[in-house]
Motif scaffolding. Structure first.
Motif, mmCIF file in Angstrom:
data_model
loop_
_atom_site.group_PDB
_atom_site.id
_atom_site.type_symbol
_atom_site.label_atom_id
_atom_site.label_comp_id
_atom_site.label_asym_id
_atom_site.label_seq_id
_atom_site.Cartn_x
_atom_site.Cartn_y
_atom_site.Cartn_z
ATOM 1 N N ASP A 75 34.901 16.304 -18.451
ATOM 2 C CA ASP A 75 33.972 15.786 -19.459
ATOM 3 C C ASP A 75 32.734 16.643 -19.630
ATOM 4 O OD1 ASP A 75 35.451 13.267 -19.831
ATOM 5 O OD2 ASP A 75 34.794 12.850 -17.782
ATOM 6 N N ALA A 76 32.335 17.316 -18.560
ATOM 7 C CA ALA A 76 31.114 18.136 -18.571
ATOM 8 C C ALA A 76 31.447 19.456 -17.894
ATOM 9 C CB ALA A 76 29.992 17.424 -17.822
ATOM 10 N N ILE A 77 31.238 20.554 -18.616
ATOM 11 C CA ILE A 77 31.537 21.849 -18.010
ATOM 12 C C ILE A 77 30.333 22.779 -18.105
ATOM 13 C CG2 ILE A 77 34.014 21.688 -18.491
ATOM 14 C CD1 ILE A 77 33.516 24.032 -20.512
ATOM 15 N N VAL A 78 30.213 23.593 -17.083
ATOM 16 C CA VAL A 78 29.210 24.647 -17.035
ATOM 17 C C VAL A 78 29.979 25.960 -17.000
ATOM 18 C CG1 VAL A 78 27.571 25.773 -15.488
ATOM 19 C CG2 VAL A 78 27.368 23.329 -15.955
ATOM 20 N N LEU A 79 29.662 26.859 -17.922
ATOM 21 C CA LEU A 79 30.255 28.196 -17.929
ATOM 22 C C LEU A 79 29.213 29.187 -17.447
ATOM 23 C CD1 LEU A 79 31.424 27.143 -21.219
ATOM 24 C CD2 LEU A 79 33.024 28.691 -20.149
ATOM 25 N N THR A 80 29.618 30.054 -16.532
ATOM 26 C CA THR A 80 28.702 31.045 -15.985
ATOM 27 C C THR A 80 29.488 32.285 -15.597
ATOM 28 O OG1 THR A 80 26.862 31.337 -14.437
ATOM 29 C CG2 THR A 80 28.835 30.202 -13.601
ATOM 30 N N GLY A 81 28.785 33.297 -15.134
ATOM 31 C CA GLY A 81 29.439 34.536 -14.735
ATOM 32 C C GLY A 81 29.341 34.772 -13.245
ATOM 33 N N ILE A 82 29.998 35.824 -12.815
ATOM 34 C CA ILE A 82 30.027 36.217 -11.411
ATOM 35 C C ILE A 82 28.736 36.935 -11.025
ATOM 36 C CG2 ILE A 82 31.086 38.464 -11.862
ATOM 37 C CD1 ILE A 82 32.796 38.087 -9.386
ATOM 38 N N ASP A 83 27.918 37.290 -12.019
ATOM 39 C CA ASP A 83 26.748 38.135 -11.780
ATOM 40 C C ASP A 83 25.426 37.386 -11.753
ATOM 41 O OD1 ASP A 83 26.689 37.512 -14.468
ATOM 42 O OD2 ASP A 83 26.340 39.560 -15.149
ATOM 43 N N VAL A 84 25.483 36.085 -11.506
ATOM 44 C CA VAL A 84 24.265 35.280 -11.470
ATOM 45 C C VAL A 84 24.403 34.213 -10.384
ATOM 46 C CG1 VAL A 84 25.042 33.655 -13.256
ATOM 47 C CG2 VAL A 84 22.617 33.997 -12.903
ATOM 48 N N ALA A 85 23.310 33.920 -9.710
ATOM 49 C CA ALA A 85 23.311 32.888 -8.668
ATOM 50 C C ALA A 85 23.246 31.501 -9.299
ATOM 51 C CB ALA A 85 22.120 33.093 -7.734
ATOM 52 N N PRO A 86 23.783 30.507 -8.614
ATOM 53 C CA PRO A 86 23.670 29.141 -9.145
ATOM 54 C C PRO A 86 22.205 28.714 -9.218
ATOM 55 C CG PRO A 86 24.988 29.187 -7.111
ATOM 56 C CD PRO A 86 24.475 30.562 -7.341
ATOM 57 N N PRO A 87 21.844 27.950 -10.231
ATOM 58 C CA PRO A 87 20.463 27.474 -10.306
ATOM 59 C C PRO A 87 20.196 26.452 -9.206
ATOM 60 C CG PRO A 87 21.789 26.448 -12.009
ATOM 61 C CD PRO A 87 22.663 27.457 -11.342
ATOM 62 N N LEU A 88 18.968 26.372 -8.787
ATOM 63 C CA LEU A 88 18.599 25.416 -7.741
ATOM 64 C C LEU A 88 18.719 23.981 -8.236
ATOM 65 C CD1 LEU A 88 15.489 27.282 -6.292
ATOM 66 C CD2 LEU A 88 17.838 27.261 -5.412
ATOM 67 N N ASN A 89 18.634 23.788 -9.554
ATOM 68 C CA ASN A 89 18.669 22.444 -10.138
ATOM 69 C C ASN A 89 19.961 22.198 -10.922
ATOM 70 O OD1 ASN A 89 17.931 24.371 -11.966
ATOM 71 N ND2 ASN A 89 16.323 23.165 -12.929
ATOM 72 N N LEU A 90 21.104 22.584 -10.342
ATOM 73 C CA LEU A 90 22.391 22.405 -11.014
ATOM 74 C C LEU A 90 22.685 20.933 -11.286
ATOM 75 C CD1 LEU A 90 24.902 23.844 -12.091
ATOM 76 C CD2 LEU A 90 25.864 23.747 -9.776
ATOM 77 N N GLU A 91 22.277 20.056 -10.393
ATOM 78 C CA GLU A 91 22.501 18.623 -10.606
ATOM 79 C C GLU A 91 21.825 18.165 -11.893
ATOM 80 O OE1 GLU A 91 23.680 14.764 -10.467
ATOM 81 O OE2 GLU A 91 24.449 16.364 -9.183
ATOM 82 N N SER A 92 20.617 18.651 -12.178
ATOM 83 C CA SER A 92 19.937 18.229 -13.410
ATOM 84 C C SER A 92 20.685 18.722 -14.646
ATOM 85 C CB SER A 92 18.480 18.699 -13.425
ATOM 86 O OG SER A 92 18.408 20.101 -13.574
ATOM 87 N N ALA A 93 21.354 19.861 -14.551
ATOM 88 C CA ALA A 93 22.160 20.349 -15.682
ATOM 89 C C ALA A 93 23.292 19.373 -15.969
ATOM 90 C CB ALA A 93 22.712 21.738 -15.377
ATOM 91 N N ASP A 147 18.760 21.121 -23.350
ATOM 92 C CA ASP A 147 17.884 21.220 -22.190
ATOM 93 C C ASP A 147 18.002 22.634 -21.634
ATOM 94 O OD1 ASP A 147 17.218 18.578 -22.546
ATOM 95 O OD2 ASP A 147 18.402 17.843 -20.854
ATOM 96 N N GLU A 148 16.892 23.128 -21.091
ATOM 97 C CA GLU A 148 16.887 24.490 -20.553
ATOM 98 C C GLU A 148 16.527 24.483 -19.081
ATOM 99 O OE1 GLU A 148 15.112 27.670 -22.761
ATOM 100 O OE2 GLU A 148 15.416 26.615 -24.670
ATOM 101 N N LEU A 149 17.308 25.223 -18.316
ATOM 102 C CA LEU A 149 16.987 25.493 -16.924
ATOM 103 C C LEU A 149 15.987 26.640 -16.903
ATOM 104 C CD1 LEU A 149 20.587 25.325 -15.413
ATOM 105 C CD2 LEU A 149 18.852 23.524 -15.446
#
Length: 195
Positions: A75-93, A147-149
Motif C-alpha cells: 500500500d505504501a512504497i518508498v523508492l530509493t537508490g543504493i547510493d544514499v543512506a536511509p533517513p533517520l525519520n523513515l517512520e515519519s515518511a 511531505d519532505e524529509l
C-alpha cells in the motif's frame, strides 16, 4: 497498511564502476548502505524489495519497479537508490504515506534521493532522468500534497564519496570506511586519499 522499500539500483560492483569510484572501497560502502536499508526496514516494519529493472529509460525502469511493488499488494512504497543512506525519520515518511501524502527526500543537487508513493504515479516516474537537477521542484509541482524529509546527499562522484564517509551522523552506516587524514609537508590539510 503494508510497507515496502524498493532499492532501485545496480549491484554494488556495477554502481562503483559506473560512477568511477575506487572499486573496493565503494563496493564496501554500497554494501554497507544496503545493510543499513535492511536494518531501517525492520525498524519500520517494511519489506525490502529488489525488483529486476525493465524498460528502455531510467524513468521507465523506475515506473515499472513502482508498478511491480504495488502489484505485489503493498500500500505504501518508498523508492530509493543504493547510493544514499536511509533517513533517520523513515517512520515519519511511512506515516505520511499512510495519511495519503506522498514524500520526497530532496538531494543537495536538486534531485530526489527518495520518493514515497501511495499509488504508482507512472505519469511522473516515467519522466525521471538521471541527474535531473530540477526533479525535486517538479515533484513539488506535481503532487497536491507532499511531505519532505530533510535534504540528503547521495554518492555520484569521488567528492561525494569522500564527504559521505566523513559525515559524522552516518558513521553507524559507513563505520570503518572513513579515510585517514593526510597532511603535506607544510601541514596544510588536503583531501584524504581513498584509493
Amino acid at each position: 497498511m503494508s510497507r515496502a522499500i524498493v532499492i532501485f539500483a545496480r549491484t554494488p560492483e556495477q554502481e562503483a564502476a559506473a560512477k568511477r569510484l575506487p572499486i573496493q572501497r565503494a563496493v564496501a560502502l554500497f554494501r554497507s548502505l544496503l545493510r543499513a536499508w535492511d536494518r531501517a526496514a525492520k525498524q519500520v516494519n517494511a519489506e525490502v524489495l529488489r525488483i529486476e529493472q525493465t524498460g528502455d529509460t531510467f524513468g521507465e525502469r523506475l515506473a515499472n519497479s513502482a508498478d511491480a511493488a504495488f502489484a505485489l499488494g503493498f500500500d505504501a512504497i518508498v523508492l530509493t537508490g543504493i547510493d544514499v543512506a536511509p533517513p533517520l525519520n523513515l517512520e515519519s515518511a511511512f506515516q505520511s504515506l499512510e495519511a495519503g501524502r506522498s514524500v520526497i527526500a530532496p538531494a543537495r543537487d536538486g534531485g530526489v534521493n527518495l520518493i514515497g508513493l501511495c499509488a504508482p504515479e507512472r505519469e511522473l516516474l516515467s519522466t525521471f532522468t538521471i541527474r535531473d537537477r530540477h526533479l525535486a521542484k517538479r515533484c513539488r509541482a506535481y503532487f497536491r500534497t507532499l511531505d519532505e524529509l530533510p535534504l540528503s546527499s547521495d554518492i555520484d562522484t569521488l567528492a561525494d564519496f569522500c564527504a559521505a564517509v566523513c559525515e559524522d551522523r552516518l558513521q553507524p552506516v559507513y563505520g570503518g570506511l572513513k579515510p585517514a587524514a593526510t597532511h603535506s609537508a607544510s601541514s596544510s590539510p588536503r583531501a584524504p586519499p581513498i584509493a
